[in-house]
Design a protein around this motif. Structure first.
Motif, PDB file in Angstrom:
ATOM      1  N   UNK A 139       0.860  -1.194   0.000  1.00 46.11           N
ATOM      2  CA  UNK A 139       0.000   0.000   0.000  1.00 46.11           C
ATOM      3  C   UNK A 139       0.891   1.237   0.000  1.00 46.11           C
ATOM      4  N   UNK A 140       0.467   2.235  -0.788  1.00 47.98           N
ATOM      5  CA  UNK A 140       1.217   3.500  -0.815  1.00 47.98           C
ATOM      6  C   UNK A 140       0.220   4.648  -0.963  1.00 47.98           C
ATOM      7  N   UNK A 141       0.577   5.786  -0.427  1.00 49.22           N
ATOM      8  CA  UNK A 141      -0.264   6.978  -0.539  1.00 49.22           C
ATOM      9  C   UNK A 141       0.609   8.127  -1.035  1.00 49.22           C
ATOM     10  N   UNK A 142       0.424   8.509  -2.287  1.00 51.32           N
ATOM     11  CA  UNK A 142       1.182   9.655  -2.801  1.00 51.32           C
ATOM     12  C   UNK A 142       0.340  10.918  -2.653  1.00 51.32           C
ATOM     13  N   UNK A 143       0.998  12.045  -2.633  1.00 50.84           N
ATOM     14  CA  UNK A 143       0.260  13.314  -2.566  1.00 50.84           C
ATOM     15  C   UNK A 143      -0.271  13.674  -3.941  1.00 50.84           C
ATOM     16  N   UNK A 144      -1.535  14.107  -3.972  1.00 49.64           N
ATOM     17  CA  UNK A 144      -2.109  14.635  -5.210  1.00 49.64           C
ATOM     18  C   UNK A 144      -2.494  16.102  -5.022  1.00 49.64           C
ATOM     19  N   UNK A 145      -1.907  16.738  -4.010  1.00 51.01           N
ATOM     20  CA  UNK A 145      -2.264  18.137  -3.738  1.00 51.01           C
ATOM     21  C   UNK A 145      -2.023  19.010  -4.963  1.00 51.01           C
ATOM     22  N   UNK A 146      -0.938  18.739  -5.656  1.00 52.35           N
ATOM     23  CA  UNK A 146      -0.606  19.481  -6.885  1.00 52.35           C
ATOM     24  C   UNK A 146      -0.459  18.452  -7.988  1.00 52.35           C
ATOM     25  N   UNK A 147      -1.575  18.118  -8.630  1.00 51.43           N
ATOM     26  CA  UNK A 147      -1.578  16.929  -9.486  1.00 51.43           C
ATOM     27  C   UNK A 147      -0.855  17.067 -10.814  1.00 51.43           C
ATOM     28  N   UNK A 148      -0.527  18.277 -11.232  1.00 54.14           N
ATOM     29  CA  UNK A 148       0.208  18.387 -12.498  1.00 54.14           C
ATOM     30  C   UNK A 148       1.572  19.016 -12.252  1.00 54.14           C
TER      31      UNK A 148
END
Ligand SMILES: CSC[C@H]1O[C@H](OP(=O)(O)O)[C@H](O)[C@@H]1O
Ligand SMILES: Nc1ncnc2[nH]cnc12
Length: 306
Positions: A139-148
């Protein structure tokens, strides 16, 4: 075939120490004429079959890898695309950054058909797709706060301006499941949320690109006003395709203009795209599923030591 290298050439660079530019072409963009050393090659992925073969080619000394998102001839619907296989195949092909070229409907009066929008955010309303490489056993959780990727966006903006395109910086792309276009109530709802454009494909693609530690940016090409607009009662494929043909020529020109500008990078993306997994894995090493780890060799080999 190129391959991304964690150590030798440098993080986020191809095996020759230079970026490899990946293009995912959406509706209307099924090839990029004018490249040299072109070859279509099937790349197999442990996540299944990508939409089509990948086209490898060069633009001067810049290496490009192109994938028609819906396959040549537009055979795959948005919900049927194997987004994981597409992104994994791009990574296996050595790609270091992905530029998505996508047809969208406009949710704003000042974004008429023909406008190009470098989106900087997403709302993901899709619900029938595999959205992560990291499932049970790793399991991993990456940040998508700034998706581009800002750096990629900067380069696309500058290239679009040099070409004199009507290209706008910033805007939120709402990803719907489709394949039907929105109802009037949905279209109005998305407008009330402040979204700028609507499409059916950029999610989970952007999430998976982040998990695969690839820079990702989207050029959203407006083809229609969706159905909210009082003077455009409903969206039809006929109308979309009409605008799309002109947009597609501009999109190909944009790709050719931007690719050389991306080729000078010799370090990982300073926005952090190439190191997105540094602090994302949470499953204890001894609890990780070896079978899944093997499938993650391309996507996460850098942090898993594969
Ligand atoms: C042909 S209009 C609907 C279709 O076009 C867009 O796809 P893409 O992002 O691949 O250009 C939209 O998301 C729908 O899939
Ligand atoms: N109005 C729209 N809604 C969803 N996807 C689209 N692609 C192009 N136009 C669209």
């Amino acid at each position: 075939m190129a391959s991304t290298s964690a150590a030798g050439a440098g993080i986020g660079l191809g095996s020759d120490g230079r970026p490899v530019i990946g293009i995912i072409g959406g509706s209307g963009v099924y090839d990029i004429p004018g490249l040299t050393d072109i070859g279509w090659r099937r790349i197999s992925s442990p996540f299944g079959a990508p939409s089509d073969e990948l086209m490898f080619g060069r633009l001067g000394d810049v290496q490009l890898v192109f994938l028609p998102r819906h396959g040549r001839g537009h055979v795959h619907a948005p919900s049927d695309l194997n987004y994981r296989a597409n992104v994994d195949a791009m990574k296996r092909a050595g790609v270091t950054e992905i530029l998505s070229v996508s047809a969208v409907g406009s949710l704003k009066e000042d974004l008429p058909p023909g406008t190009f929008v470098i989106v900087d955010d997403f709302i993901d309303r899709t619900f029938a797709r595999e959205k992560s490489f990291f499932t049970k056993g790793c399991v991993a959780h990456v940040s998508m706060a700034h998706p581009v990727c800002r750096r990629l966006g900067d380069a696309v903006e500058a290239a679009g301006q040099r070409l004199g395109l009507d290209i706008r910086r910033g805007g939120t792309y709402i990803a719907m499941e489709g394949p039907q276009f929105s109802t009037l109530a949905e279209s109005k709802l998305y407008r009330s949320w402040g979204a700028s454009v609507i499409g059916m494909t950029n999610m989970p693609e952007a999430k998976l690109a982040r998990e695969a530690e690839l820079c990702y940016a989207t050029v959203a090409m407006v083809t229609d006003f969706d159905c909210w607009h009082p003077e455009h009662d409903k969206v039809t494929v006929e109308q979309v395709v009409k605008v799309l043909l002109g947009n597609a020529d501009h999109a190909r020109a944009l790709v050719k203009e931007v690719a050389p500008a991306l080729a000078d990078r010799r370090e990982p993306c300073h926005a952090g795209c190439h190191t997105a997994l540094d602090h994302a894995l949470i499953t204890a090493p001894e609890k990780r599923d070896p079978e899944l780890l093997a499938r993650l060799d391309a996507v996460a080999g850098r942090v898993l030591g594969a």
